[in-house]
Design a protein around this motif. Structure first.
Motif, PDB file in Angstrom:
ATOM      1  N   ALA A  61     -14.165   2.923  10.416  1.00  0.00           N
ATOM      2  CA  ALA A  61     -13.058   2.238   9.110  1.00  0.00           C
ATOM      3  C   ALA A  61     -11.921   3.120   8.911  1.00  0.00           C
ATOM      4  O   ALA A  61     -11.214   2.609   8.237  1.00  0.00           O
ATOM      5  N   HIS A  62     -12.097   4.296   9.289  1.00  0.00           N
ATOM      6  CA  HIS A  62     -10.912   5.240   8.734  1.00  0.00           C
ATOM      7  C   HIS A  62     -10.666   6.355   9.706  1.00  0.00           C
ATOM      8  O   HIS A  62     -11.659   7.481   9.858  1.00  0.00           O
ATOM      9  N   ALA A  63      -9.666   6.339  10.626  1.00  0.00           N
ATOM     10  CA  ALA A  63      -9.402   7.393  11.278  1.00  0.00           C
ATOM     11  C   ALA A  63      -7.722   7.584  11.200  1.00  0.00           C
ATOM     12  O   ALA A  63      -6.944   6.805  10.786  1.00  0.00           O
ATOM     13  N   HIS A  64      -7.160   8.585  11.751  1.00  0.00           N
ATOM     14  CA  HIS A  64      -5.743   9.066  11.742  1.00  0.00           C
ATOM     15  C   HIS A  64      -5.516   9.257  13.457  1.00  0.00           C
ATOM     16  O   HIS A  64      -5.295  10.738  13.704  1.00  0.00           O
ATOM     17  N   ILE A  65      -5.448   8.220  13.900  1.00  0.00           N
ATOM     18  CA  ILE A  65      -5.661   8.367  15.602  1.00  0.00           C
ATOM     19  C   ILE A  65      -4.349   9.368  16.285  1.00  0.00           C
ATOM     20  O   ILE A  65      -4.279  10.004  17.079  1.00  0.00           O
ATOM     21  N   GLU A 100     -11.959   4.373  -0.380  1.00  0.00           N
ATOM     22  CA  GLU A 100     -12.278   5.554   0.713  1.00  0.00           C
ATOM     23  C   GLU A 100     -12.497   6.954  -0.050  1.00  0.00           C
ATOM     24  O   GLU A 100     -11.980   7.005  -1.121  1.00  0.00           O
ATOM     25  N   HIS A 101     -13.567   7.664   0.444  1.00  0.00           N
ATOM     26  CA  HIS A 101     -13.896   8.851   0.055  1.00  0.00           C
ATOM     27  C   HIS A 101     -14.970   8.564  -1.105  1.00  0.00           C
ATOM     28  O   HIS A 101     -16.061   8.904  -1.157  1.00  0.00           O
ATOM     29  N   GLY A 102     -14.147   8.462  -2.426  1.00  0.00           N
ATOM     30  CA  GLY A 102     -15.196   8.322  -3.429  1.00  0.00           C
ATOM     31  C   GLY A 102     -15.856   9.530  -4.092  1.00  0.00           C
ATOM     32  O   GLY A 102     -16.737   9.302  -5.142  1.00  0.00           O
ATOM     33  N   THR A 112     -14.815   8.093   9.521  1.00  0.00           N
ATOM     34  CA  THR A 112     -14.626   9.555   9.553  1.00  0.00           C
ATOM     35  C   THR A 112     -13.581  10.130   8.757  1.00  0.00           C
ATOM     36  O   THR A 112     -13.731  11.620   8.513  1.00  0.00           O
ATOM     37  N   ASP A 113     -12.541   9.536   8.645  1.00  0.00           N
ATOM     38  CA  ASP A 113     -11.186  10.124   8.297  1.00  0.00           C
ATOM     39  C   ASP A 113     -10.843  11.120   9.527  1.00  0.00           C
ATOM     40  O   ASP A 113     -10.347  12.350   9.151  1.00  0.00           O
ATOM     41  N   ALA A 114     -11.022  10.787  10.816  1.00  0.00           N
ATOM     42  CA  ALA A 114     -10.752  11.700  11.812  1.00  0.00           C
ATOM     43  C   ALA A 114      -9.267  12.029  12.022  1.00  0.00           C
ATOM     44  O   ALA A 114      -8.337  11.374  11.766  1.00  0.00           O
ATOM     45  N   ILE A 130      -3.801  -2.913   4.141  1.00  0.00           N
ATOM     46  CA  ILE A 130      -2.835  -2.072   3.277  1.00  0.00           C
ATOM     47  C   ILE A 130      -3.707  -0.894   2.848  1.00  0.00           C
ATOM     48  O   ILE A 130      -4.702  -0.873   2.161  1.00  0.00           O
ATOM     49  N   LYS A 131      -3.108   0.389   3.050  1.00  0.00           N
ATOM     50  CA  LYS A 131      -3.653   1.709   2.394  1.00  0.00           C
ATOM     51  C   LYS A 131      -2.863   2.212   1.372  1.00  0.00           C
ATOM     52  O   LYS A 131      -1.934   2.088   1.213  1.00  0.00           O
ATOM     53  N   ILE A 132      -3.642   2.506   0.333  1.00  0.00           N
ATOM     54  CA  ILE A 132      -3.423   2.602  -1.037  1.00  0.00           C
ATOM     55  C   ILE A 132      -3.765   4.014  -1.455  1.00  0.00           C
ATOM     56  O   ILE A 132      -4.863   4.349  -1.464  1.00  0.00           O
TER      57      ILE A 132
HETATM   58 ZN   LIG Z   1      -7.780   9.559   5.589  1.00  0.00          ZN
END
Ligand SMILES: [Zn+2]
Length: 412
Positions: A83-87, A242-244, A320-322, A186-188
């Motif tokens: 759900a969360h990567a920075h490809i 995200e994160h939390g 993962t926030d890869a 949308i990313k905030i």
């Molecule tokens: Zn991230």
């Protein structure tokens, strides 16, 4: 002539893409035999066969034949969803982190390589959030010109900067602009980096405007939030936190009550920074003090995952926030969640399958092995329910009915 390999790699990827495309046309029906299938919803099927036609699963039938792929001895499950990567984040020519900041041909090839590694690691869908450079990669993969996971992306994120972020109307206009630019989500950013304390950077009113406008536009919202921002995001009706880190038990209960998804990171993202410290240190946002803070944040993240997984009704997805250094190693986060977060292995799998799909609004298409779903199917050498490290041993990858990986394996 070190750089001359990049065009060659790209050419190979395109050739493979074309070969795969022809395979799709030629082989209409594929039968996969398996003795252990995790269906992505928490069920286990024994000794059966999956029938694929075109890009979809059409039947689960123990008598189907002839068999094209015999995956007995392996654990078969739906392709994972991150759900969360920075490809597009990568290390540059000097080996240092360049984030997604480069638009050179080399950076484009590195992004394509990241996409390839991610798919080979069993991730058939990812949400890559917060860089406009994701867009052409998403589109090239969707066209079949490059090999990689299905990508959903946010184009430009809304960066909270207090008052300077703008009025509610300006924020709404920004959200509409992302929609026009092709955003899927949308990313905030509603909190500072946790390395700088994690304070709120958007007011409740600003968050309300952002998430309300996104909903009106038919888009989901992912909110980078720590501490107080976690509660604020849920109150604003945003889709996912995200994160939390440093959310209280009451905050977690509120997310559960409101149906807000939580995407915490148990370990990989920080472990990767520590592993690649020399490559990040001195690049924008990465200071010596930041690295000292990370060592303290890691146990806080373990604590969050432990508390979150004990919160009744809380929907915890897998992300993962890869960033540079983690692409293709996304599955390490499963090991962290199970080992350090106390998450049950089946729950960990479902978080990246049916629940992950539901959070993307794609539960009717992906995330489970059932007739009518996309044929996104992977196989592990080992069973993650008894040995979570088997997530590192992805030996078979099918995405949309096309086999991209099929490594010979020992029959156990
Ligand atoms: Zn991230």
């Amino acid at each position: 002539m070190r750089t001359s390999i990049y065009p060659f790699v790209l050419l190979c990827l395109i050739m493979i893409g074309n070969a795969i495309h022809s395979q799709r046309l030629a082989d209409k029906r594929i039968v996969i035999r398996a003795d252990t299938i995790l269906d992505g919803k928490g069920n286990t099927f024994k000794n059966t066969r999956i029938v694929v036609e075109g890009d979809k699963i059409v039947a689960i039938d123990p008598k189907a034949g002839p068999i094209d792929y015999d995956l007995r001895g392996l654990t078969v499950l739906p392709g994972w969803i991150d759900a969360h990567a920075h490809i597009t984040w990568s290390f540059g020519k000097d080996g240092k982190n360049v984030g997604a900041g480069e638009t050179t041909p080399e950076a484009a090839y590195r992004s394509a390589a990241n996409a390839w590694s991610t798919l080979m690691a069993g991730f058939t869908t990812i949400q890559s959030v917060g860089s406009p450079t994701d867009l052409p990669l998403r589109d090239a993969i969707a066209r079949g010109a490059l090999v990689g996971p299905r990508i959903l992306t946010a184009v430009e994120p809304l960066m909270g900067r207090g008052e300077q972020t703008g009025t509610a109307e300006e924020i709404r206009a920004f959200i509409r602009k992302q929609k026009q630019a092709g955003a899927d989500v949308i990313k905030i950013f509603a909190s500072q980096s946790i390395r700088q304390g994690g304070g709120m950077t958007l007011s409740q009113q600003q968050l309300n405007a952002a998430c309300n406008e996104a909903r009106k536009q038919g888009l989901r919202t992912l909110v980078h939030a720590y501490k107080d921002a976690v509660r604020a995001a849920s109150m604003a009706g945003c889709t996912q936190v995200e994160h939390g880190t440093l959310a209280t038990d009451d905050d977690l209960k509120l997310l559960a009550k409101n149906g807000t998804y939580l995407d915490p990171q148990a370990g990989l993202v920080i472990e990767n920074y520590l592993l690649n410290k020399e490559r990040y240190l001195g690049t924008p946002g990465y200071t010596e003090e930041g690295f000292v803070a990370m060592i303290k944040i890691l146990p806080m993240n373990h604590d969050l995952v432990q508390r979150a997984s004990k919160t009744p009704g809380l929907k915890i997805v897998f992300g993962t926030d890869a960033v540079a250094g983690s692409h293709g190693r996304n599955a390490e986060e499963f090991i962290d969640r199970v080992r350090d977060g106390g998450v049950d292995p089946m729950t960990a799998m479902v978080s990246a399958n049916s629940l992950g799909a539901e959070a993307l609004g794609m539960g009717d298409r992906i995330g489970s092995i059932a007739p009518g779903k996309q044929a996104d199917i992977i196989a592990l050498d080992g069973n993650p329910l008894t040995d979570i490290t088997s997530v590192r041993r992805v030996v078979f990858v099918m995405k949309g009915g096309v086999v991209y990986k099929n490594v010979p394996h020992a029959r156990h």
